[in-house]
Structures are given as C-alpha cells and as structure tokens.
Design a protein around this motif. Structure first.
Motif, mmCIF file in Angstrom:
data_model
loop_
_atom_site.group_PDB
_atom_site.id
_atom_site.type_symbol
_atom_site.label_atom_id
_atom_site.label_comp_id
_atom_site.label_asym_id
_atom_site.label_seq_id
_atom_site.Cartn_x
_atom_site.Cartn_y
_atom_site.Cartn_z
ATOM 1 N N LYS A 80 -1.090 8.505 26.821
ATOM 2 C CA LYS A 80 -2.333 8.354 27.581
ATOM 3 C C LYS A 80 -2.196 7.532 28.854
ATOM 4 O O LYS A 80 -2.905 7.787 29.819
ATOM 5 C CB LYS A 80 -3.408 7.704 26.702
ATOM 6 C CG LYS A 80 -3.863 8.569 25.562
ATOM 7 C CD LYS A 80 -5.111 8.070 24.842
ATOM 8 C CE LYS A 80 -5.161 6.599 24.614
ATOM 9 N NZ LYS A 80 -6.235 6.165 23.738
ATOM 10 N N ASP A 81 -1.331 6.533 28.873
ATOM 11 C CA ASP A 81 -1.295 5.583 29.981
ATOM 12 C C ASP A 81 0.044 5.577 30.704
ATOM 13 O O ASP A 81 1.056 6.049 30.185
ATOM 14 C CB ASP A 81 -1.586 4.170 29.465
ATOM 15 C CG ASP A 81 -2.999 4.030 28.918
ATOM 16 O OD1 ASP A 81 -3.922 4.593 29.536
ATOM 17 O OD2 ASP A 81 -3.160 3.369 27.887
ATOM 18 N N MET A 82 0.026 4.990 31.909
ATOM 19 C CA MET A 82 1.259 4.804 32.679
ATOM 20 C C MET A 82 1.097 3.592 33.586
ATOM 21 O O MET A 82 -0.022 3.210 33.923
ATOM 22 C CB MET A 82 1.600 6.058 33.489
ATOM 23 C CG MET A 82 0.685 6.341 34.648
ATOM 24 S SD MET A 82 0.957 7.961 35.439
ATOM 25 C CE MET A 82 2.606 7.843 36.053
ATOM 26 N N LEU A 83 2.218 3.006 33.967
ATOM 27 C CA LEU A 83 2.208 1.876 34.886
ATOM 28 C C LEU A 83 1.849 2.322 36.299
ATOM 29 O O LEU A 83 2.242 3.415 36.732
ATOM 30 C CB LEU A 83 3.595 1.236 34.948
ATOM 31 C CG LEU A 83 3.915 0.172 33.925
ATOM 32 C CD1 LEU A 83 5.387 -0.198 33.985
ATOM 33 C CD2 LEU A 83 3.051 -1.052 34.144
ATOM 34 N N ASP A 84 1.144 1.467 37.002
ATOM 35 C CA ASP A 84 0.858 1.745 38.404
ATOM 36 C C ASP A 84 2.141 1.952 39.195
ATOM 37 O O ASP A 84 2.219 2.819 40.052
ATOM 38 C CB ASP A 84 0.027 0.617 39.004
ATOM 39 C CG ASP A 84 0.761 -0.727 39.027
ATOM 40 O OD1 ASP A 84 1.565 -1.000 38.114
ATOM 41 O OD2 ASP A 84 0.518 -1.512 39.954
ATOM 42 N N MET A 116 -2.779 2.585 34.132
ATOM 43 C CA MET A 116 -3.839 3.535 34.463
ATOM 44 C C MET A 116 -3.722 4.703 33.507
ATOM 45 O O MET A 116 -2.644 4.946 32.944
ATOM 46 C CB MET A 116 -3.720 4.016 35.915
ATOM 47 C CG MET A 116 -2.576 4.963 36.173
ATOM 48 S SD MET A 116 -2.574 5.660 37.847
ATOM 49 C CE MET A 116 -2.142 4.243 38.797
ATOM 50 N N GLY A 117 -4.789 5.410 33.326
ATOM 51 C CA GLY A 117 -4.764 6.595 32.487
ATOM 52 C C GLY A 117 -3.973 7.705 33.165
ATOM 53 O O GLY A 117 -4.083 7.899 34.377
ATOM 54 N N MET A 140 -0.581 20.779 35.020
ATOM 55 C CA MET A 140 0.291 19.624 35.242
ATOM 56 C C MET A 140 0.442 18.851 33.944
ATOM 57 O O MET A 140 -0.527 18.655 33.218
ATOM 58 C CB MET A 140 -0.297 18.725 36.324
ATOM 59 C CG MET A 140 0.507 17.504 36.645
ATOM 60 S SD MET A 140 -0.291 16.618 38.015
ATOM 61 C CE MET A 140 0.867 15.301 38.245
ATOM 62 N N LYS A 141 1.663 18.414 33.672
ATOM 63 C CA LYS A 141 1.929 17.588 32.499
ATOM 64 C C LYS A 141 2.755 16.387 32.934
ATOM 65 O O LYS A 141 3.696 16.529 33.707
ATOM 66 C CB LYS A 141 2.685 18.389 31.440
ATOM 67 C CG LYS A 141 2.982 17.591 30.190
ATOM 68 C CD LYS A 141 3.682 18.430 29.144
ATOM 69 C CE LYS A 141 3.897 17.589 27.889
ATOM 70 N NZ LYS A 141 4.579 18.345 26.855
ATOM 71 N N THR A 142 2.382 15.220 32.446
ATOM 72 C CA THR A 142 3.174 14.016 32.681
ATOM 73 C C THR A 142 3.816 13.603 31.371
ATOM 74 O O THR A 142 3.188 13.658 30.320
ATOM 75 C CB THR A 142 2.319 12.848 33.217
ATOM 76 O OG1 THR A 142 1.251 12.606 32.315
ATOM 77 C CG2 THR A 142 1.759 13.145 34.589
#
Length: 154
Positions: A80-84, A116-117, A140-142
């Motif tokens: 769900k999340d990732m660093l800025d 951030m999400g 898109m996929k992260t």
C-alpha cells in the motif's frame, strides 16, 4: 538461405522517468537505460541506484534497484505505501528544476522521510505524464521492495 528477420513487436509508448519523457518507439531499451542511469547518477549519486527497462509487446517495466532498510525497520505495508524518496527517484521531482504538474501528497512540517500511498503516487504519475505529453497510461502497477522499485505500465 533466407534469414528470418527479428520481428518482435514492442509496445510503443511515451513515459516519464527521472524528469524526462522517453519514447519506446524512438529509443531502444539500452538507449533509455543509459540516459536514465546518467540522470540518476547525477540526481541521487553515482552507484546509489541501478536502472533497467524492459519493453515487450504488452508492457514496459521500469526497474530501480536501490537498497533501504527503512521499509523493514518501520514495518511498512509494501502493498500500500512507499517512501517519498522512491517516488521522487522514479519521477525526478526536483531534478534540474523538474516538477510534476500533479503533486504527490507532501508531509506537513517538512518531515522527511515520509510515506505516501502507492495509489497517490500512481494518480500523480499517470495524470502528470499525460499533462507533460506522455501517452495515457491504461494500467499501472507498483512493486515496492526493500531492494527495488518496479513500475509496470501499459
């Protein structure tokens, strides 16, 4: 003897990486890798991030290999999340004065690092890409991991 010509189709698409638009119809994966790596070395620092790109007939995969303990140390939900810092690395926000037209959520009071999400990242990336002249992203996929960030787009 007739030699078969390599007719492997590639997805022709314009996308953003590290503050610039790249076009897979005009550049090879190697040309894109070299250009993006040069900018990453200048933006993040030499030997801090390794970049790779793979273009198939259906998808473009952008791979940013870097290592951070932050995700493990802070028990971050990587689905769900990732660093800025990862978002800024991928897009090039701030590199050479580049700014995304659609902004990421910014942490109040200038606290860094912050999470951030991934959905917020995707929205800003997709909308900014189109506003900057890249192609519309249909999907898109992260994939965020302690050792890499992979962006897959169609």
């Amino acid at each position: 003897m007739i030699m078969a010509k390599n007719t492997t189709e590639r997805l022709a698409k314009k996308f953003i990486a590290v503050g610039k638009i790249y076009d897979t119809a005009l550049m090879t994966d190697q040309e894109i890798e070299d250009a993006v790596q040069k900018d990453l070395d200048e933006f993040i620092g030499k030997d801090k991030v390794n970049f790779g790109v793979t273009t198939t007939d259906k998808m473009i995969s952008l791979v940013f290999i870097r290592f951070t303990e932050y995700y493990k140390q802070n028990n971050v939900d990587l689905k769900k999340d990732m660093l800025d810092a990862d978002a800024f690395m991928v897009t090039g926000e701030g590199f050479g004065g580049f700014t995304m037209p659609v902004k990421f959520p910014i942490a109040p009071f200038g606290y860094t690092p912050y999470l951030m999400g991934q959905s917020d990242f995707k929205t800003a990336y997709k909308d900014s890409a189109e506003l900057l002249g890249a192609d519309k992203i249909r999907w898109m996929k992260t994939e965020v991991m302690p050792h890499s960030v992979v962006i897959r787009i169609k």
